[in-house]
Write an enzyme that holds these catalytic residues in place. Structure first.
Site, PDB file in Angstrom:
ATOM      1  N   GLY A  17      30.933 -12.509 -11.498  1.00 50.87           N
ATOM      2  CA  GLY A  17      32.360 -12.666 -11.251  1.00 50.87           C
ATOM      3  C   GLY A  17      33.136 -11.392 -10.985  1.00 50.87           C
ATOM      4  O   GLY A  17      34.306 -11.292 -11.361  1.00 50.87           O
ATOM      5  N   HIS A 115      31.911 -13.990   1.834  1.00 51.26           N
ATOM      6  CA  HIS A 115      30.497 -13.937   2.196  1.00 51.26           C
ATOM      7  C   HIS A 115      30.123 -12.486   2.508  1.00 51.26           C
ATOM      8  O   HIS A 115      30.845 -11.797   3.237  1.00 51.26           O
ATOM      9  CB  HIS A 115      30.239 -14.827   3.419  1.00 51.26           C
ATOM     10  CG  HIS A 115      28.797 -14.875   3.784  1.00 51.26           C
ATOM     11  ND1 HIS A 115      27.870 -15.619   3.080  1.00 51.26           N
ATOM     12  CD2 HIS A 115      28.099 -14.232   4.748  1.00 51.26           C
ATOM     13  CE1 HIS A 115      26.666 -15.449   3.603  1.00 51.26           C
ATOM     14  NE2 HIS A 115      26.781 -14.610   4.616  1.00 51.26           N
ATOM     15  N   GLU A 149      29.991 -26.996   7.879  1.00 47.77           N
ATOM     16  CA  GLU A 149      28.820 -26.193   8.265  1.00 47.77           C
ATOM     17  C   GLU A 149      28.805 -24.887   7.457  1.00 47.77           C
ATOM     18  O   GLU A 149      29.833 -24.191   7.369  1.00 47.77           O
ATOM     19  CB  GLU A 149      28.861 -25.885   9.762  1.00 47.77           C
ATOM     20  CG  GLU A 149      27.560 -25.296  10.261  1.00 47.77           C
ATOM     21  CD  GLU A 149      27.613 -24.917  11.738  1.00 47.77           C
ATOM     22  OE1 GLU A 149      26.749 -24.152  12.170  1.00 47.77           O
ATOM     23  OE2 GLU A 149      28.527 -25.389  12.441  1.00 47.77           O
ATOM     24  N   GLN A 179      34.361  -3.306  -0.653  1.00 45.77           N
ATOM     25  CA  GLN A 179      35.253  -3.881   0.368  1.00 45.77           C
ATOM     26  C   GLN A 179      35.601  -5.336   0.043  1.00 45.77           C
ATOM     27  O   GLN A 179      36.712  -5.795   0.340  1.00 45.77           O
ATOM     28  CB  GLN A 179      34.606  -3.787   1.755  1.00 45.77           C
ATOM     29  CG  GLN A 179      34.405  -2.368   2.233  1.00 45.77           C
ATOM     30  CD  GLN A 179      35.708  -1.582   2.219  1.00 45.77           C
ATOM     31  OE1 GLN A 179      36.737  -2.036   2.700  1.00 45.77           O
ATOM     32  NE2 GLN A 179      35.664  -0.394   1.632  1.00 45.77           N
TER      33      GLN A 179
END
Ligand code: GAR
Length: 206
Positions: A17, A115, A149, A179
């Protein structure tokens, strides 16, 4: 003190986390447009749950394992927690369960994910190892709206880092993670404030 309404937001995690912590920290500012009211995990021993509780955030654990292959039944239990806390926006932060179209459609435009790659490159897992194996000179991270998707939803924000000679998975993932912690709070603010929104499958206002 700001009187603007803050959007009640949940963070879903599966692990340590660190992105969750970055979001909680950013949302401490009264002018931040999202309020983190719940952290939920699909694994009861996810380290982030303790960190969230220590920060004074309500936590829930909805273990996916008793549901076996019935992903939607798991998601209905998770959704019940979100409803019980009045959640309007959901941020996935290292949540390692693929979500069904049922859940994604239900939260469409109100469900975002981070992601660890420059999507559309390296969807799925082991992104840093795959980036190194591919010999790319730039890598990074993407915050995007979630669509059915996997890792294919419209981008909200992206950050690039160089791949340096001698990099291994650990050094590259650390550079990217720095980042992630910078852009995820920015992206959440854009969505919570309505500055960036999903319309007809496209991210508007970015
Ligand atoms: C982060 O690097 C995040 O981008 C990645 O998992 C890590 C979680 O770290 N997410 C995915 O790979 C989703 N497919 P954290 O628990 O310290 O935030």
């Amino acid at each position: 003190m700001s009187t603007a309404r803050r959007v009640p937001t949940a963070i879903l995690i599966s692990g340590r986390g660190s992105n969750m912590v970055a979001l909680i920290e950013a949302a401490r500012a009264v002018e931040f447009p999202a309020e983190i009211v719940l952290v939920a995990a699909n694994l009861p021993d996810a380290g982030g749950l303790q960190r969230a509780a220590a920060a004074g955030i309500a936590t829930a654990s909805v273990d996916h394992r008793p549901f076996g292959k019935d992903r939607e039944a798991f998601e209905r239990a998770l959704d019940a927690e979100l409803q019980a806390h009045g959640i309007e926006l959901v941020a996935l932060a290292g949540f390692m369960r693929v979500l069904t179209p049922w859940f994604v459609t239900r939260w469409q435009g109100r469900l975002i994910n981070i992601h660890p790659s420059l999507l559309p490159d390296f969807r799925g897992t082991h992104t840093h190892a795959r980036a190194l194996a591919a010999g790319v000179t730039e890598h990074g991270c993407t915050v995007h709206f979630v669509v059915p998707e996997l890792d294919a939803g419209p981008t909200i924000l992206q950050a690039k880092v160089p791949v340096l000679p001698g990099d291994d998975e650990a050094s590259l993932s650390a550079r990217v993670l720095e980042q992630e912690h910078r852009i995820y709070p920015q992206a959440l603010a854009l969505v919570a404030s309505g500055a960036t929104r999903l319309e007809d499958g496209v991210a508007i206002g970015r």
